[in-house]
Design an enzyme around this catalytic site. Structure first.
Site, PDB file in Angstrom:
ATOM      1  N   HIS A 165      -9.258   0.875   4.962  1.00 58.82           N
ATOM      2  CA  HIS A 165      -7.974   1.111   5.643  1.00 58.82           C
ATOM      3  C   HIS A 165      -8.212   2.065   6.809  1.00 58.82           C
ATOM      4  O   HIS A 165      -9.047   2.973   6.731  1.00 58.82           O
ATOM      5  CB  HIS A 165      -6.957   1.701   4.651  1.00 58.82           C
ATOM      6  N   ASN A 192       0.866  -1.181   0.000  1.00 58.98           N
ATOM      7  CA  ASN A 192       0.000   0.000   0.000  1.00 58.98           C
ATOM      8  C   ASN A 192       0.904   1.232   0.000  1.00 58.98           C
ATOM      9  O   ASN A 192       1.499   1.554   1.014  1.00 58.98           O
ATOM     10  CB  ASN A 192      -0.887  -0.038   1.253  1.00 58.98           C
ATOM     11  N   TRP A 193       0.970   1.883  -1.159  1.00 48.96           N
ATOM     12  CA  TRP A 193       1.874   3.036  -1.272  1.00 48.96           C
ATOM     13  C   TRP A 193       1.312   4.301  -0.638  1.00 48.96           C
ATOM     14  O   TRP A 193       2.006   5.308  -0.524  1.00 48.96           O
ATOM     15  CB  TRP A 193       2.190   3.321  -2.747  1.00 48.96           C
ATOM     16  N   LYS A 194       0.025   4.269  -0.311  1.00 48.78           N
ATOM     17  CA  LYS A 194      -0.655   5.465   0.230  1.00 48.78           C
ATOM     18  C   LYS A 194      -0.453   6.634  -0.737  1.00 48.78           C
ATOM     19  O   LYS A 194      -0.412   6.426  -1.945  1.00 48.78           O
ATOM     20  CB  LYS A 194      -0.143   5.779   1.636  1.00 48.78           C
ATOM     21  N   GLY A 241       2.997  -1.200   4.269  1.00 50.57           N
ATOM     22  CA  GLY A 241       3.005   0.232   3.972  1.00 50.57           C
ATOM     23  C   GLY A 241       4.412   0.711   3.680  1.00 50.57           C
ATOM     24  O   GLY A 241       4.929   0.577   2.569  1.00 50.57           O
ATOM     25  N   GLY A 242       5.080   1.248   4.687  1.00 45.95           N
ATOM     26  CA  GLY A 242       6.406   1.862   4.517  1.00 45.95           C
ATOM     27  C   GLY A 242       7.404   0.995   3.776  1.00 45.95           C
ATOM     28  O   GLY A 242       8.098   1.465   2.857  1.00 45.95           O
ATOM     29  N   GLU A 302      -5.033  -4.985  10.761  1.00 44.63           N
ATOM     30  CA  GLU A 302      -3.999  -3.965  10.902  1.00 44.63           C
ATOM     31  C   GLU A 302      -4.236  -3.160  12.182  1.00 44.63           C
ATOM     32  O   GLU A 302      -5.032  -2.201  12.167  1.00 44.63           O
ATOM     33  CB  GLU A 302      -4.034  -3.008   9.710  1.00 44.63           C
ATOM     34  N   GLU A 342      -6.702   4.559   7.819  1.00 45.84           N
ATOM     35  CA  GLU A 342      -6.569   5.993   7.490  1.00 45.84           C
ATOM     36  C   GLU A 342      -7.842   6.503   6.828  1.00 45.84           C
ATOM     37  O   GLU A 342      -8.216   7.669   7.004  1.00 45.84           O
ATOM     38  CB  GLU A 342      -5.334   6.215   6.604  1.00 45.84           C
ATOM     39  N   SER A 381       3.746  -2.210  10.333  1.00 47.85           N
ATOM     40  CA  SER A 381       5.203  -2.225  10.490  1.00 47.85           C
ATOM     41  C   SER A 381       5.835  -3.587  10.180  1.00 47.85           C
ATOM     42  O   SER A 381       6.769  -4.004  10.874  1.00 47.85           O
ATOM     43  CB  SER A 381       5.592  -1.746  11.897  1.00 47.85           C
ATOM     44  N   GLY A 425       2.719   2.274  10.595  1.00 49.66           N
ATOM     45  CA  GLY A 425       3.649   3.383  10.395  1.00 49.66           C
ATOM     46  C   GLY A 425       4.374   3.817  11.658  1.00 49.66           C
ATOM     47  O   GLY A 425       5.009   4.866  11.690  1.00 49.66           O
TER      48      GLY A 425
HETATM   49  C1  PEP Z   1      -0.511   0.103   6.067  1.00 47.64           C
HETATM   50  O1  PEP Z   1      -0.644   1.297   5.881  1.00 47.64           O
HETATM   51  O2  PEP Z   1      -1.377  -0.666   5.611  1.00 47.64           O
HETATM   52  C2  PEP Z   1       0.645  -0.372   6.812  1.00 47.64           C
HETATM   53  C3  PEP Z   1       0.622  -1.586   7.259  1.00 47.64           C
HETATM   54  O3  PEP Z   1       1.679   0.508   6.987  1.00 47.64           O
HETATM   55  P1  PEP Z   1       3.124   0.181   7.634  1.00 47.64           P
HETATM   56  O4  PEP Z   1       3.597  -1.105   7.046  1.00 47.64           O
HETATM   57  O5  PEP Z   1       3.975   1.347   7.252  1.00 47.64           O
HETATM   58  O6  PEP Z   1       2.919   0.093   9.114  1.00 47.64           O
END
Ligand code: PEP
Length: 254
Positions: free
Chosen positions: A98, A9-11, A237-238, A170, A100, A216, A176
């Protein structure tokens, strides 16, 4: 056997050129023979979908997905993108719910149930996210929160449809933040979700559906997380923003 799935997920990151560069690197590093039995889904911002779908044409195990779509198929919804539009460019997947989107855009379980229906009506595959905040976990409300998110967002679906859904657990406090849920915490919730599915749909459906962990995930914790009985891959994500870390995580899912 459930096929492992790793989604990035590049956001709201990467412009078109950067997205093409990153995806090209991933294609080169994650050859079909390397990833074998792992499905990879890359979810860039809307503007890159078409180009990346073209770029990954012919890649057996790498697909492109959206991060969201609207609950209506068309209409006066300035700034929105519909599931029908995604379908029209050959997009195969979408993330929905998600944290967010829930937090910053007020998406509720009820709205998400509509979005799920609309996405499925266009034959999109859905990754439906759920997860509790730190406050909810500290108040010991996490099981209730997850149960509500999963049942209100998804339990109107038939068993046949449900089998092909993907749920991503999640925990909001792990997204993040660099803080990952321990493997025990993650497995506990995944098993809880699967039990909810057994209760509602029976064992066959519950055992078919994939449940991803997100929060994470990094190359150094992915192997242990993905080896848990009810963890069928990850939503990243990251670490999905760099080809090396993302492909390491994909390999960890083998
Ligand atoms: C996400 O946004 O779905 C996520 C899991 O982010 P991260 O891996 O950066 O915690």
């Amino acid at each position: 056997m459930r096929k492992k799935l790793v989604a990035g997920n590049w956001k709201m990151n990467k412009n078109l050129q950067e997205g093409i560069e990153l995806t090209s690197e991933i294609i080169n590093m994650v050859r079909d023979e390397v990833i074998g039995n792992v499905e990879v889904v890359i979810c860039p911002p809307f503007i890159a979908l078409s180009s990346l779908i073209n770029l990954t044409q012919g890649q057996k195990n790498i697909k492109i997905g959206a991060q969201n779509c609207h609950q209506e198929l068309s209409g006066a919804y300035t700034g929105e993108v519909s599931a029908a539009m995604l379908k029209s460019i050959g997009c195969q997947w979408t993330i929905l719910g998600h944290s967010e989107r829930r937090q910053y855009f007020g998406e509720t379980n009820q709205l998400l149930a509509q979005k799920v229906n609309t996405a499925l009506s266009q034959s999109l595959k859905v990754m439906y996210c759920c997860g509790e905040t730190l406050e909810q976990r500290n108040n010991n409300e996490h099981f209730n929160i997850i149960e509500n998110q999963v049942s209100e967002g998804l339990f109107h679906l038939s068993a046949e449809v449900m089998k092909n859904m993907v749920i991503a657990y999640e925990p909001v406090w792990a997204i993040g933040t660099g803080v990952t849920a321990s493997t025990e915490q993650a497995q506990e919730i995944h098993a809880f979700i699967r039990d909810l599915l057994v209760e509602k749909y029976g064992n066959e459906t519950a055992q078919s559906l994939r449940i991803l962990y997100g929060g994470s995930v990094k190359p150094d914790n992915a192997v242990e997380l993905f080896s848990q009985k009810d963890i069928d891959g990850g939503l990243i994500g990251g670490a999905a923003l760099q080809s090396r870390s993302f492909t390491e995580i994909v390999k960890a899912a083998q």
